[in-house]
Design a protein around this motif. Structure first.
Motif, PDB file in Angstrom:
ATOM      1  N   ASP A  50       0.827  -1.202   0.000  1.00 48.25           N
ATOM      2  CA  ASP A  50       0.000   0.000   0.000  1.00 48.25           C
ATOM      3  C   ASP A  50       0.859   1.249   0.000  1.00 48.25           C
ATOM      4  OD1 ASP A  50      -2.651  -1.121   0.134  1.00 48.25           O
ATOM      5  OD2 ASP A  50      -2.131  -1.788   2.153  1.00 48.25           O
ATOM      6  N   PRO A  51       0.543   2.182  -0.896  1.00 40.62           N
ATOM      7  CA  PRO A  51       1.280   3.451  -0.921  1.00 40.62           C
ATOM      8  C   PRO A  51       1.015   4.274   0.337  1.00 40.62           C
ATOM      9  CG  PRO A  51      -0.055   3.159  -2.901  1.00 40.62           C
ATOM     10  CD  PRO A  51      -0.434   2.081  -1.952  1.00 40.62           C
ATOM     11  N   ASN A  52       2.024   5.065   0.720  1.00 45.64           N
ATOM     12  CA  ASN A  52       1.829   5.997   1.832  1.00 45.64           C
ATOM     13  C   ASN A  52       1.184   7.285   1.338  1.00 45.64           C
ATOM     14  OD1 ASN A  52       2.964   4.363   3.846  1.00 45.64           O
ATOM     15  ND2 ASN A  52       5.012   4.961   3.245  1.00 45.64           N
ATOM     16  N   ASN A  53       1.820   7.942   0.386  1.00 42.89           N
ATOM     17  CA  ASN A  53       1.322   9.186  -0.186  1.00 42.89           C
ATOM     18  C   ASN A  53       1.526   9.147  -1.698  1.00 42.89           C
ATOM     19  OD1 ASN A  53       0.549  10.648   2.219  1.00 42.89           O
ATOM     20  ND2 ASN A  53       2.726  10.747   2.685  1.00 42.89           N
ATOM     21  N   GLU A  54       0.654   8.442  -2.362  1.00 43.95           N
ATOM     22  CA  GLU A  54       0.767   8.241  -3.801  1.00 43.95           C
ATOM     23  C   GLU A  54       0.598   9.572  -4.539  1.00 43.95           C
ATOM     24  OE1 GLU A  54      -2.444   6.278  -6.411  1.00 43.95           O
ATOM     25  OE2 GLU A  54      -1.260   4.652  -5.542  1.00 43.95           O
ATOM     26  N   ALA A  55       1.570   9.885  -5.407  1.00 47.19           N
ATOM     27  CA  ALA A  55       1.509  11.118  -6.195  1.00 47.19           C
ATOM     28  C   ALA A  55       1.059  10.840  -7.621  1.00 47.19           C
ATOM     29  CB  ALA A  55       2.874  11.802  -6.212  1.00 47.19           C
ATOM     30  N   VAL A  56       1.558   9.750  -8.194  1.00 46.80           N
ATOM     31  CA  VAL A  56       1.276   9.393  -9.579  1.00 46.80           C
ATOM     32  C   VAL A  56       1.060   7.889  -9.643  1.00 46.80           C
ATOM     33  CG1 VAL A  56       2.180   9.413 -11.934  1.00 46.80           C
ATOM     34  CG2 VAL A  56       2.804  11.232 -10.370  1.00 46.80           C
ATOM     35  N   ARG A  57       0.111   7.471 -10.482  1.00 47.26           N
ATOM     36  CA  ARG A  57      -0.122   6.035 -10.627  1.00 47.26           C
ATOM     37  C   ARG A  57      -0.658   5.723 -12.006  1.00 47.26           C
ATOM     38  NH1 ARG A  57      -4.505   3.492  -7.096  1.00 47.26           N
ATOM     39  NH2 ARG A  57      -4.575   1.948  -8.713  1.00 47.26           N
TER      40      ARG A  57
END
Length: 97
Positions: A50-57
């Motif tokens: 799981d991402p912590n603070n996803e910026a781009v995906r």
């Protein structure tokens, strides 16, 4: 910024990196190494839950690829393009403005 992953590269992650559908691959800045966008830093990737603070995906063939906020600086405004070179049997990474 965006992440572009070809179907060939996504297949490499599934087959050679043992990524299953619904799993995630995180791209991040690694200390030591080199890249066309940052001196003394290289691109790394790892399987993450799981991402912590996803910026781009982006998602390709059921696999999510992402970059977290803390690593956006590494790309210096470039998009990340990930492909697979069949002749060399390796991933390729290109940075495009």
């Amino acid at each position: 910024m965006k992440i572009v992953v070809t179907e060939a590269a996504a297949s490499w992650f599934k087959n050679d990196f043992s990524i299953d559908e619904n799993e995630k691959v995180k791209f991040y800045a690694r200390i030591y190494g080199s890249s066309p966008v940052q001196e003394n830093f290289a691109l790394g990737f790892d399987k993450e839950s799981d991402p912590n603070n996803e910026a781009v995906r982006t998602e390709v063939n059921g696999v999510t690829f992402y970059i977290e906020d803390e690593d956006v600086w590494f790309f210096d405004g470039h998009d990340l393009h990930v492909d697979y070179d069949k002749d060399e049997d390796e991933l390729t990474f290109d940075y495009k403005k």
